[in-house]
Every structure is written in structure tokens, then in C-alpha cells.
Write an enzyme that holds these catalytic residues in place. Structure first.
Site, PDB file in Angstrom:
ATOM      1  N   LYS A 109      48.454 146.347 102.835  1.00 16.64           N
ATOM      2  CA  LYS A 109      47.572 147.529 102.861  1.00 16.64           C
ATOM      3  C   LYS A 109      47.975 148.445 101.724  1.00 16.64           C
ATOM      4  O   LYS A 109      49.122 148.417 101.267  1.00 16.64           O
ATOM      5  CB  LYS A 109      47.723 148.276 104.188  1.00 16.64           C
ATOM      6  CG  LYS A 109      46.567 149.200 104.502  1.00 16.64           C
ATOM      7  CD  LYS A 109      45.439 148.437 105.152  1.00 16.64           C
ATOM      8  CE  LYS A 109      44.272 149.310 105.539  1.00 16.64           C
ATOM      9  NZ  LYS A 109      43.325 148.560 106.392  1.00 16.64           N
TER      10      LYS A 109
HETATM   11  N1  GLU Z   1      39.834 147.274 105.588  1.00 18.89           N
HETATM   12  C1  GLU Z   1      39.413 146.208 106.451  1.00 18.89           C
HETATM   13  C2  GLU Z   1      40.351 146.064 107.622  1.00 18.89           C
HETATM   14  O1  GLU Z   1      41.092 146.951 107.928  1.00 18.89           O
HETATM   15  C3  GLU Z   1      39.199 144.906 105.688  1.00 18.89           C
HETATM   16  C4  GLU Z   1      40.409 144.328 105.063  1.00 18.89           C
HETATM   17  C5  GLU Z   1      40.106 143.139 104.163  1.00 18.89           C
HETATM   18  O2  GLU Z   1      38.986 142.673 104.144  1.00 18.89           O
HETATM   19  O3  GLU Z   1      41.022 142.709 103.473  1.00 18.89           O
HETATM   20  O4  GLU Z   1      40.343 145.079 108.297  1.00 18.89           O
END
Ligand code: GLU
Length: 424
Positions: A114
Site C-alpha cells: 500500500k
Molecule cells: N485500493 C483497492 C483496495 O484497497 C484496490 C487495490 C488494487 O487493485 O491493487 O483493494
């Protein structure tokens, strides 16, 4: 640096320490040894970067950003980038661990990562936003790559931000790298179906839980907190399945519409007013009272931490489907459990987005784009399988759905970690 349990501030909810305790509990439930639990919990890599941006005024402002790899035993890191004024290392670490679990729960070949920048993007011009994005992408370039870590959109980041990330790294490496980020526009390697994929996954989980509870969807009442990328498409998807959406909240306020909201009329109102507040015929509800609106299903689809202990004690619905990441605090989760409220947790309920990202990345690596039908079919199948698997595991292990989902994730990560062994 993330907060260690011994440094926790009593009485203050810390999303990182919350996820640590959930993973540890799952590890003990699965009878993993302490060394394995520690390996799974501890983030592999934490990068904090200073992001200088030349503002339109000519002044330079400094922002702080992070990219964290939580666990990459099952594949490259995967997870969004969020731009928000309250972002901090603990929040990003918690979200990166959620991504490790989430990708394992839906059984896609990724680890968890993240990133984020502590910034209020609503205060930036488009030029400032582009310069911030490009500098941040450059700053984390050593962490990301199609086989290393693949970012995606999250709160306040969209297809345009992803395009700038893709372009910055492609320029830096001297090659076109569509597989470096997902959630891109179609014209540069995005996939049909990515927009709305999280909402579709939430809808499938809502259908799944109601089926297990023997409650037909028709005339069930739902409330949705958030009318953004996830909340807005949900209003239509749920309504199309016979659910009546009786309440919506956004940052400006909350409304209750006992007769049900018309998705098209709300979209039209929002396009003009910039808020759900003022929707014709709606009653205003104080935001703090939103979850007390009489309903059957509550869907938090906004920021983390919105279901606090106080909210949990007065929540009207008997089912919660977590479309947001980390919407329920640890104390609130215990209260919901005590009250018999069934919670489909974030790591399962909102995984449609990352499954869509996996399909986009697979298409980019292969250089072969799928038809919408194939995408849709595979997304629905992946989410149904994951839902049923977790539900069955919760019955086998005799734990709630959140604990079961985390256990499923942890056992798959442990298997990969065990198989790969310990280097050197
Ligand atoms: N931000 C989204 C989540 O928290 C998607 C993450 C992604 O597709 O890598 O799942």
C-alpha cells in the site's frame, strides 16, 4: 516506523495494531508456530519519502509519502495509493497487511502492499496534483514494477493519477510499462470493467450473505455510507437486485429516504449539487445518526474507522458488508458480534477491485485484452468462490466471517512462506 504494541496509546484506535492482533489471533487459531506468525505479521519493507512539490505560487511545499510491502510470499506486492490529509505510516501498514490477506482470500497470485501521501488533494490545482504524483512515483520507483509491486487507485486517486504514475516510471525506465499500475484508462492498457468492480464484488457478497441467511433480497433495506467510486455504482447494483436503498451519506451530510432512492435521480442530483444532501423528498439525518436509520443491511463505503463502538451499539441493520477498508474498529467489531450482527469483512467484501486489477495486469503482461463478458464472468466467479469458501471455513472453524476470512488469508500466506523456506 510503525507503532509497536508497547508504544500504543491506550483508548486510541490504531489500525495497524488492530490488524496485528487479528493476524496473531488467526495464527493461533490455525496453530501456527510463533516464528511463522511473526514472519507473517511483520512488514517486509517500509519506505518513507519526502515529496517536494513546486506549487503554482512558485513556492515549494513538502509532503510525506509512504510505500509499504507487507508480504510478498505469494507474489508481487499489490495495493492502492491514497492521497489524504490524515494518512500515516500505521494506516498504510494496516492497509498493506489487509492487501496481503485480501489477495490470499480471493486466491490471486499477489502479496500485499500500500502507499499514500499525506495531502489534501482538493486544495491542489491539476498541475500541482500531477507534479505531486510524478514526484511521489519517482520517489517510490525502486519499490514498484510489474513483477515487484503494482499500485492501483484508492481514496482520492483515479485513472488520471494512475496514468501519470505509469508515464513517470515508463519514462524513467525507457520502456512502456502498462503492467506497472492497474486502474488505468482503457487507452493505455486499462481493462473494461475495472470501474465498478469493487461495487460488483460488494453486491455479490451481499447476495451471498443474504442467501446463506435465507433472506430474499427483494425489499431488503440498505444504507450506504459514501457516494464515491464504490458507493455510487452500488446504489444501482443493489436496486437492480430488488434491494431498497433507504439512506446515503457523503462528506457533506446524510439523507434518509424510507421509500427508496432512485439511482438515476440521485446521480443527476449529485451531478448538479455535488452532494447527496438535498435529494428531492429526502429527510436530512445528522451524520452521527446515519447508521441508526432503520435498515437491514449497512454498507460503509467511505473512510476507515467509521463504525466506532458508539455506532456499533446503535446500528440498526443486522448485516454489515464492509465496502471500505477498515471501517470497523476492534471494539466495534466485538459489540457487533455480541449483538449478533453478521459482518462480511473488507478483505472479502471489497476484493472485487483487486481481482479486477489482477485481470488488468494479466492482460497487460500478455498484451492481449479480454472481452467484457469474459472479464465479468471471471470476476463474478472469483468472488462467489471466495465468499463460499470463507463462509464454509467460518462454519468449520466456528468463528465469525471476519475471523474466518483472515484465517483463510493467513493459512495461504503461511503455506507459501513455508514452501519458499527461509533465505539464506
Ligand atoms: N485500493 C483497492 C483496495 O484497497 C484496490 C487495490 C488494487 O487493485 O491493487 O483493494
Amino acid at each position: 516506523m510503525v507503532t509497536r504494541p508497547e508504544d500504543a496509546t491506550a483508548g486510541v484506535f490504531n489500525p495497524w495494531l488492530n490488524v496485528v492482533s487479528l493476524i496473531e489471533r488467526a495464527g493461533r487459531l490455525l496453530q501456527l508456530d510463533d516464528g511463522m506468525i511473526k514472519r507473517i505479521v511483520t512488514p517486509e519493507r517500509i519506505l518513507e519519502v519526502a515529496v517536494p512539490v513546486r506549487m503554482d505560487s512558485g513556492n515549494v511545499e513538502m509532503f510525506t509519502g509512504w510505500r509499504i510491502h507487507h508480504d510478498t510470499s505469494r507474489g508481487p506486492g499489490k495495493g492502492g495509493i491514497r492521497f489524504h490529509p490524515t494518512v500515516n505510516a500505521d494506516e498504510i501498514a494496516a492497509l498493506s497487511a489487509d492487501m496481503s490477506i485480501k489477495c490470499a482470500v480471493v486466491n490471486i497470485p499477489y502479496g500485499g502492499a500500500k502507499g499514500g501521501v499525506r495531502v489534501d488533494p482538493t486544495l491542489l490545482s491539476r498541475g500541482e496534483l500531477e507534479r505531486l504524483t510524478r514526484r511521489y512515483a519517482f520517489d517510490i520507483a525502486s519499490m514498484i514494477g510489474p513483477d515487484r509491486d503494482i499500485p492501483a487507485p484508492d481514496i482520492n486517486t483515479d485513472t488520471q493519477v494512475m496514468s501519470w504514475v505509469m508515464d513517470t516510471i515508463s519514462m524513467l525506465r525507457g520502456q512502456s510499462l502498462p503492467g506497472i499500475v492497474t486502474g488505468k484508462p482503457l487507452a493505455i492498457g486499462g481493462t473494461m470493467g475495472h470501474a465498478g468492480a469493487t461495487s460488483l464484488g460488494v453486491t455479490i457478497c451481499t447476495e451471498g450473505v443474504m442467501k446463506k441467511l435465507g433472506r430474499p433480497l427483494h425489499n431488503q433495506r440498505a444504507i450506504i455510507q459514501g457516494y464515491g467510486k464504490v458507493g455510487a455504482p452500488l446504489v444501482k447494483m443493489l436496486t437492480d437486485r430488488g434491494i431498497i436503498v433507504v439512506g446515503i451519506a457523503d462528506v457533506q451530510g446524510a439523507i434518509s429516504v424510507p421509500g427508496g432512492i432512485d439511482p438515476e435521480a440521485l446521480a443527476k442530483h449529485f451531478a448538479e449539487a455535488g452532494t447527496v444532501v438535498g435529494y428531492p423528498g429526502a429527510d436530512d439525518v445528522p451524520s452521527s445518526q446515519f447508521f441508526t436509520i432503520p435498515s437491514d443491511i449497512a454498507i460503509p463505503a467511505a473512510l476507515g474507522g467509521s463504525i466506532t463502538d458508539v455506532v456499533a451499539a446503535s446500528l440498526a441493520a443486522t448485516v454489515v458488508v464492509e465496502a471500505a477498508n477498515g471501517p470497523t474498529t476492534g471494539e466495534a467489531a466485538a459489540i457487533l458480534q455480541e449483538r449478533g450482527v453478521i459482518v462480511v469483512p473488507d478483505v472479502l467484501a471489497n476484493a472485487g477491485g483487486v481481482v479486477a486489477s489482477y485481470f488488468e495486469w494479466a492482460q497487460d503482461l500478455q498484451g492481449f485484452m479480454w472481452e467484457r463478458e469474459l472479464f465479468q464472468q471471471r470476476l463474478e466467479k472469483t468472488m462467489r468462490l471466495a465468499f463460499d469458501y470463507v463462509w464454509n471455513r467460518s462454519e468449520q472453524l466456528k468463528v465469525n466471517v471476519r475471523e474466518a476470512a483472515i484465517a483463510v488469508g493467513v493459512e495461504r500466506i503461511a503455506e507459501a512462506t513455508e514452501l519458499r523456506g527461509l533465505f539464506p
